[in-house]
Design an enzyme around this catalytic site. Structure first.
Site, PDB file in Angstrom:
ATOM      1  N   ASN A 180       0.653  -1.331   0.106  1.00 26.34           N
ATOM      2  CA  ASN A 180       0.001   0.098  -0.060  1.00 26.34           C
ATOM      3  C   ASN A 180       0.821   1.320  -0.042  1.00 26.34           C
ATOM      4  O   ASN A 180       0.304   2.181   0.196  1.00 26.34           O
ATOM      5  CB  ASN A 180      -0.941   0.127   1.145  1.00 26.34           C
ATOM      6  CG  ASN A 180      -0.098  -0.067   2.407  1.00 26.34           C
ATOM      7  OD1 ASN A 180       1.113   0.042   2.444  1.00 26.34           O
ATOM      8  ND2 ASN A 180      -0.869   0.153   3.631  1.00 26.34           N
ATOM      9  N   LYS A 181       2.181   1.121  -0.028  1.00 24.99           N
ATOM     10  CA  LYS A 181       3.098   2.323  -0.082  1.00 24.99           C
ATOM     11  C   LYS A 181       3.298   2.941  -1.531  1.00 24.99           C
ATOM     12  O   LYS A 181       2.659   2.449  -2.368  1.00 24.99           O
ATOM     13  CB  LYS A 181       4.473   1.893   0.560  1.00 24.99           C
ATOM     14  CG  LYS A 181       4.309   1.467   2.050  1.00 24.99           C
ATOM     15  CD  LYS A 181       3.601   2.534   3.091  1.00 24.99           C
ATOM     16  CE  LYS A 181       3.708   2.032   4.567  1.00 24.99           C
ATOM     17  NZ  LYS A 181       3.021   0.841   5.097  1.00 24.99           N
ATOM     18  N   ILE A 182       3.796   4.100  -1.346  1.00 20.01           N
ATOM     19  CA  ILE A 182       3.924   4.850  -2.811  1.00 20.01           C
ATOM     20  C   ILE A 182       4.821   3.979  -3.610  1.00 20.01           C
ATOM     21  O   ILE A 182       4.736   3.845  -4.793  1.00 20.01           O
ATOM     22  CB  ILE A 182       4.633   6.148  -2.385  1.00 20.01           C
ATOM     23  CG1 ILE A 182       3.644   6.987  -1.792  1.00 20.01           C
ATOM     24  CG2 ILE A 182       5.193   6.894  -3.609  1.00 20.01           C
ATOM     25  CD1 ILE A 182       3.871   8.558  -1.698  1.00 20.01           C
TER      26      ILE A 182
END
Length: 388
Positions: A180-182
């Site tokens: 879910n991170k960039i």
């Protein structure tokens, strides 16, 4: 369903992963691990970087490498994901909780000052949702008290404090590449440090502290915390797209802010002066009285409309493992933020139409709730004895 934060795999991911498969180099070590570490360090202006199996592992080995251990105390913000505090417990140290700032939602320097004791060894600020913590005053506190600073930058890749990338201001900085991170590697992390000795110790610890390139000799108790070549291949491809990813997240935040401006009972997150916010997640605070429903009602209402939203992290002082870390302190800001905070869909892959759909659905939830409340009040007033 419009998801909260999905990966965007539109670059060289397929090509680099296929290269791993073609060369049969899929496990730990490998050319992509070295390349990922080298390019990550170059981007941050540090002498090196060490890839890890997760952001939690990065925090763990950073603390070990810096000598934090039993008998020490580490000050952590009350409002954060529990993985910030867990590595402190892993090393046998004691997490000590401090409240956050009203505007930035990050660690309050004033609260840190009050939490320091003779056993305090380190401060662990979190750049929550991508907003940099107030590093200048925190670093000043650390200098005056002889404390270490380990940055939890797991949500803040691409954010800047002044002209410095977060994760490069303290003694060590830790990042996460969860899905879910960039930037994602599926799961993984990274440790940055300016001290070559710290980096060397981190690298040793992540590889079971193996001390001989051929013989199975180990200098100390280490960990199986290395990133795989397959994951690093994803990371290299993702890092190539980081600037575009951050630009799009910032654009999404701006569109939400413009669309929701002036709506009763909604307060959009802001950015402090002098920082560059990656806007990993776009967030709002909901005033239940003005908006018509509370943050749980907002999340449920959006969910019925096919939109995933999430509450803020539950404060650490309510988590069973860390209730004693509160030491009787009150945490009014983190408590209020948790009670009212909603994270909105922020994926890079969202198009402008979807962003508008989310914003309009949020407004619809509030207007419907206020209409129901007004209708209920009108029914009460019509009952015998219900009017003035």
């Amino acid at each position: 369903m419009i998801r909260l934060s999905e990966p965007c795999l539109g670059g060289n991911e397929w090509r680099y992963v296929k290269e791993c498969l073609d060369t049969n180099w899929v496990s730990s070590g490998g050319p992509f691990v070295e390349r990922f570490e080298r390019e990550f360090a170059r981007r941050h202006g540090t002498p090196g970087a060490v890839a890890t199996a997760s952001g939690t592992a990065a925090l763990h080995v950073a603390l070990v490498a810096l000598g934090v251990g039993p008998g020490d105390e580490v000050i952590v913000p009350d409002l954060t994901f529990i993985a910030t505090a867990n590595p402190v417990a892993y090393v046998g140290a004691t997490p000590v909780l401090a409240d956050v700032e009203e505007e930035t939602w990050t660690l309050s320097p004033q609260a840190v000052e009050k939490a320091i004791t003779r056993r305090t060894r380190a401060i662990l600020p979190v750049h929550l949702f991508g907003h940099p913590a107030p590093m200048a005053p925190l670093l000043d506190i650390a200098r005056r008290h002889g404390l270490l600073v380990v940055e939890d930058a797991t949500e803040a890749l691409g954010s800047l404090y002044g002209d410095r990338p977060v994760g490069t201001l303290g003694d060590a900085g830790c990042f996460s590449f969860n899905g879910n991170k960039i930037v994602t590697t599926g799961g993984g992390g990274m440790v940055l440090a300016r001290d070559a000795g710290v980096l060397q110790r981190v690298r040793s610890l992540t590889t079971q502290a193996r001390s001989h390139p051929l013989e199975y000799l180990h200098a100390e108790v280490g960990f199986n915390y290395r990133l795989t070549n397959l994951q690093a291949a994803l990371g290299v491809a993702q890092l190539e797209q980081l600037d575009g990813f951050v630009a799009r997240r910032r654009e999404i935040a701006g569109r939400y802010r413009d669309r929701l401006h002036g709506e009763p009972g909604l307060r959009f997150a802001t950015a402090a002066p002098g920082i560059f916010h990656n806007w990993w997640l776009s967030s709002v605070l909901v005033d239940a009285h003005e908006f018509g429903t509370d943050r749980s009602g907002v999340i449920e209402g959006l969910g019925r409309r096919g939109i995933e939203a999430r509450p803020f992290f539950a404060p650490l002082h309510v988590q069973p493992p860390y209730r004693t870390a509160a030491r009787g302190s009150a945490f009014p800001v983190s408590t209020r933020l948790h009670a009212n905070g909603v994270n909105l869909p922020s994926s890079v892959s969202l198009d402008d139409r979807q962003v508008a759909e989310v914003a309009d659905a949020l407004l619809e939830v509030g207007r419907a709730a206020r209409a129901r409340r007004a209708a209920a009040a009108q029914r009460v007033s019509r009952k015998p004895g219900g009017g003035a």
